[in-house]
Design an enzyme around this catalytic site. Structure first.
Site, PDB file in Angstrom:
ATOM      1  CD  GLU A   1      -3.010  -1.153   2.250  1.00 36.54           C
ATOM      2  OE1 GLU A   1      -2.954  -0.257   3.099  1.00 36.54           O
ATOM      3  OE2 GLU A   1      -3.908  -2.001   2.215  1.00 36.54           O
TER       4      GLU A   1
ATOM      5  CD  GLU B   1      -3.269  -5.967   4.145  1.00 34.39           C
ATOM      6  OE1 GLU B   1      -4.142  -5.179   4.568  1.00 34.39           O
ATOM      7  OE2 GLU B   1      -2.054  -5.734   4.196  1.00 34.39           O
TER       8      GLU B   1
HETATM    9  C1  FCB Z   1      -4.324  -2.230   5.592  1.00 34.11           C
HETATM   10  C2  FCB Z   1      -2.917  -2.495   6.058  1.00 34.11           C
HETATM   11  C3  FCB Z   1      -2.810  -3.564   7.114  1.00 34.11           C
HETATM   12  C4  FCB Z   1      -3.956  -3.527   8.099  1.00 34.11           C
HETATM   13  C5  FCB Z   1      -5.286  -3.404   7.402  1.00 34.11           C
HETATM   14  C6  FCB Z   1      -6.479  -3.395   8.325  1.00 34.11           C
HETATM   15  O1  FCB Z   1      -4.412  -0.957   5.053  1.00 34.11           O
HETATM   16  O2  FCB Z   1      -2.113  -2.879   4.980  1.00 34.11           O
HETATM   17  O3  FCB Z   1      -1.558  -3.445   7.729  1.00 34.11           O
HETATM   18  O4  FCB Z   1      -3.748  -2.530   9.024  1.00 34.11           O
HETATM   19  O5  FCB Z   1      -5.305  -2.270   6.587  1.00 34.11           O
END
Ligand code: FCB
Length: 440
Positions: free
Chosen positions: A164, A350
């Site tokens: 990110e 994620e």
């Molecule tokens: C993302 C991050 C991760 C975590 C999630 C909830 O933006 O990459 O580290 O904090 O959110």
């Protein structure tokens, strides 16, 4: 069932959020250590990652828990300053050894390591020299990549450069919610540029040092919806898409910044040659997609520079973080990415949800809302695959409850519940749900 037989099931974490041991065995200070220790007003409960889940000392137990869930892959990140305490220069053997032991433990358990080089914990020594705002950061990252790939390239095949990068640039340097807590849009664009160049510089090093390497990058991507049907709101949605999504995707896949956005934010751009972003467009083996929510926006002339504001749909279902639960957005996003960018493969690196979990009297943790979240998002993912999105795997966020950045330990995302006073781990019901899903 659209999930192919070789679909990869995993879970994800990141170094600062779980490791603890912040000053153990020669680890150098990171920007998150400094932020938590000196700007506690920006982190809930004055929490910090000093101890976190103490994964640095408990990684064996944690890998055993991964086996109980049946994970086939584990996505984690390396704390740059454990390996290079000053960010560049002398290597800290003890730091390298930790990752070596972790990787060996994973491989022995039959779990594929997916290694992220940079998940936000910039060495403070480099931040003292301007961090990612300094053009030299591209070379710093290349040097670090070389150290890691030489050391682990014989055992780790899957490498992601950044997690990110948009958040690093814009939350760290424009919104100010993450270190270094700046609020300057021009610097944010400069940082984003260097993160992109650093990705491009790391790629050939990974290719050279890792036999059969598979290279990726993980982006935070939100599908954007207009909050009303009028044309001005459709245009606002397109601008937000440019700001958040295309600003990263276009350089990575096309080698150029999106022209509409360049002219829109022109007054805020730093005096750099934007065409140099071409070097970020290296062939990728996979795009990592981090998906949590969508954005809904309305045109608003008073909100500069994008002339839009965010709204929350009235009937929205939300997680404990106040994030809208919107699984359809995942289908829409993936189908769109396939159409517009045709990545060789995609992984959901994620996806998950925070809820206020409670340990029941019998010691179990019942989290039906999280199970429902996974179920609806996996169904949405299946639909995307049916519609042609080349998604090859899914990593739940997160393996275990952990330090959720500015929200501290309040917000629990884990499949595994962590009692932070005793460090006792308990598989939540959602972990058992996920285990059955993987088996099935
Ligand atoms: C993302 C991050 C991760 C975590 C999630 C909830 O933006 O990459 O580290 O904090 O959110």
């Amino acid at each position: 069932m659209a999930f192919p037989k070789d679909f990869l099931w995993g879970a994800a974490t990141s170094s600062y959020q779980i490791e603890g041991a912040w000053n153990t065995d020669g680890r150098g200070e990171t920007v998150w250590d400094r932020f938590c220790h000196t700007v506690p007003s920006k982190v809930a409960n004055r929490d910090s990652g000093d101890v976190a889940c103490d994964h640095y000392h408990r990684y064996r137990e944690d890998v055993a828990l991964m086996c109980q869930i049946g994970l086939q892959a584990y996505r984690f990140s390396v704390a740059w300053s454990r390996v290079l305490p000053e960010g560049i220069g002398p290597v800290n053997k003890k730091g390298l050894d930790f990752y070596s032991r972790l990787v060996d433990e994973l491989l022995a358990a039959g779990i594929q390591p997916y290694l992220t080089l940079y998940h936000w914990d910039t060495p403070q020594a480099l931040q003292d020299r301007g961090g990612w705002a300094n053009p030299a950061s591209v070379q710093w990252f290349a040097e670090y990549t070389d150290v890691m790939t030489r050391y682990l390239g014989n055992r780790v095949q899957n490498w992601t450069t950044h997690n990110e990068p948009w958040i690093v640039a814009f939350v760290g340097y424009f919104y100010g919610g993450h270190p270094p807590g700046m609020t300057d849009l021009t610097t944010a664009y400069q940082v984003a540029h260097h993160l992109l160049l650093a990705h491009g510089a790391a790629a050939p090093i990974i290719r050279q040092n890792v036999p059969n390497s598979r290279l990726g990058i993980s982006l935070n991507l939100n599908p954007i919806y207009p909050g009303a049907p009028e044309t001005e709101h459709l245009s606002a949605a397109f601008r937000q898409d440019g700001f958040l999504n295309r600003w990263m995707l276009d350089p990575l896949f096309k080698g150029v910044y999106p022209a509409d956005m360049v002219s829109l934010v022109e007054p805020y751009l730093p005096p750099i040659d934007l065409t140099t972003v071409q070097s970020a467009a290296v062939p990728l083996d996979f795009l990592g997609v981090n998906y949590y929510l969508r954005n809904v926006v309305l045109h608003d002339d008073n909100e500069l520079p994008l002339r839009l504001r965010h709204i929350m749909p009235e009937d929205a279902q939300k997680t404990a973080l106040g994030w809208e639960i919107f699984p359809e957005g995942l289908t829409a996003l993936l189908v769109r990415l396939q159409q517009d960018y045709a990545p060789a493969a995609m992984y959901i690196t994620e996806n998950g949800s925070a809820f206020d979990d409670q340990v029941l009297a019998d010691g179990t943790v019942n989290d039906p809302q999280r199970i429902a979240y996974f179920e609806s998002h996996l169904a949405a993912l299946e639909q995307a695959i049916e519609q042609g999105a080349a998604v090859k795997g899914y990593f739940a966020w997160s393996l275990m409850d952990n330090f959720e950045w500015s929200h501290g330990y309040d917000k629990r995302f884990g499949l595994i519940y962590v009692d932070y006073t005793t460090q006792k781990r308990t598989l939540k019901q959602s972990a058992l749900y996920y285990r059955d899903k993987i088996r099935g």
